[in-house]
Design an enzyme around this catalytic site. Structure first.
Site, PDB file in Angstrom:
ATOM      1  N   HIS A 162       0.841  -1.193   0.000  1.00  0.00           N
ATOM      2  CA  HIS A 162       0.000   0.000   0.000  1.00  0.00           C
ATOM      3  C   HIS A 162       0.882   1.250   0.000  1.00  0.00           C
ATOM      4  O   HIS A 162       2.047   1.191   0.407  1.00  0.00           O
ATOM      5  CB  HIS A 162      -0.871   0.048   1.270  1.00  0.00           C
ATOM      6  CG  HIS A 162      -2.024  -0.909   1.275  1.00  0.00           C
ATOM      7  ND1 HIS A 162      -2.199  -1.849   2.254  1.00  0.00           N
ATOM      8  CD2 HIS A 162      -3.081  -1.048   0.431  1.00  0.00           C
ATOM      9  CE1 HIS A 162      -3.308  -2.538   2.014  1.00  0.00           C
ATOM     10  NE2 HIS A 162      -3.862  -2.069   0.918  1.00  0.00           N
ATOM     11  N   CYS A 249      -2.737   0.659   9.609  1.00  0.00           N
ATOM     12  CA  CYS A 249      -3.761  -0.286   9.123  1.00  0.00           C
ATOM     13  C   CYS A 249      -4.790  -0.629  10.187  1.00  0.00           C
ATOM     14  O   CYS A 249      -5.910  -1.014   9.872  1.00  0.00           O
ATOM     15  CB  CYS A 249      -3.113  -1.593   8.682  1.00  0.00           C
ATOM     16  SG  CYS A 249      -1.539  -1.407   7.883  1.00  0.00           S
TER      17      CYS A 249
END
Ligand code: CIR
Length: 254
Positions: A162, A249
């Protein structure tokens, strides 16, 4: 300033979560649960009210709640995960988002987007085109941002899972950068803190009000952040690292 965070408890099924680091071993649920407790306590110490969602055994990666939405000052965007085993997680967050937001938008097929690919810098949002977020997903997010008076731009990427695997905006124009993002011209105006390859995991820090949360065990990164004038607090996230997940996250912050 963040007032709220949403987290989701890790599930026992997390042992089946996605990983690109199988050599780190399988996460141990009990250890992950206590690290998660510590994470919540640290967010609370930073002055944030933490809204805790129950574990969801149907989705091994659901504790990585950041990926299923993007929270902005005006609206929240329900994401559309770009990997099969996470599709459906986003539906589980909608009721919770409704408690906080009057305006909710959704990424629609064929767009895919995960919140881990979205980095907020004031009213501008950088969107990584990763294996999980496609150009159509980014286009839909940018259109929604513009509708509410904000902006977005895309970042090409090759290596990281990511965008925020390798980047963290720490406010005050300070950007943590690792790996492929270190020489990216899109970030040349920032005051950069370079994370060394042996500590790459520590690029995933979060600024929460007065403190920067840093993963435990990454002393060079922590020192550099302190030298830049920021307070740090460490949280052990080693069990989540086994599933490629880190500090950002594990929560949605707004
Ligand atoms: C996944 O591959 O989706 C999870 N195992 C890790 C998600 C990490 N999330 C993030 O970087 N925002």
């Amino acid at each position: 300033m963040f007032n709220n965070a949403i987290v989701r408890r890790p599930s026992k099924s997390m042992v089946k979560g996605i990983t690109s680091n199988p050599q780190l071993g399988m996460p141990v649920f009990e250890n992950a649960a206590s690290q998660h407790d510590e994470y919540i306590a640290t967010l609370e110490k930073c002055g944030v009210h933490v809204h805790v969602l129950e574990a969801d055994e149907n989705y091994p990666d659901a504790c990585f709640v950041e990926d299923v939405a993007v929270c902005t000052r005006e609206f929240s965007m329900v994401a559309n995960p770009g990997t099969q085993t996470r599709k459906g997680e986003e539906k589980e967050i909608v009721q919770t988002l409704k408690k906080f937001y009057g305006q909710i938008e959704c990424i629609k097929e064929p767009g895919t987007l995960e919140g881990g690919d979205v980095m907020m810098v004031g009213d501008h949002f950088y969107i990584g085109l990763s294996g999980r977020t496609n150009a159509e997903g980014a286009r839909q997010l940018i259109a929604a941002l513009e509708k509410y008076g904000m902006t977005g731009s895309v970042v090409a990427m090759q290596e990281m899972l990511h965008l925020k695997t390798g980047l963290a905006y720490l406010e005050d124009n300070i950007l943590l950068v690792a790996g492929e993002f270190q020489s990216n011209k899109q970030f040349q105006e920032f005051k950069k803190i370079h994370i060394e390859p042996d500590e790459a995991y520590a690029a995933n820090c979060i600024r929460v009000n007065n403190a920067v949360l840093v993963p435990a065990g990454f002393e060079k990164a922590r020192e550099k952040i302190e030298v830049a004038g920021l307070l740090t607090a460490t949280v052990d996230t080693s069990e989540f690292r086994k599933l490629d997940g880190g500090l950002s996250c594990l929560s949605l912050r707004f």
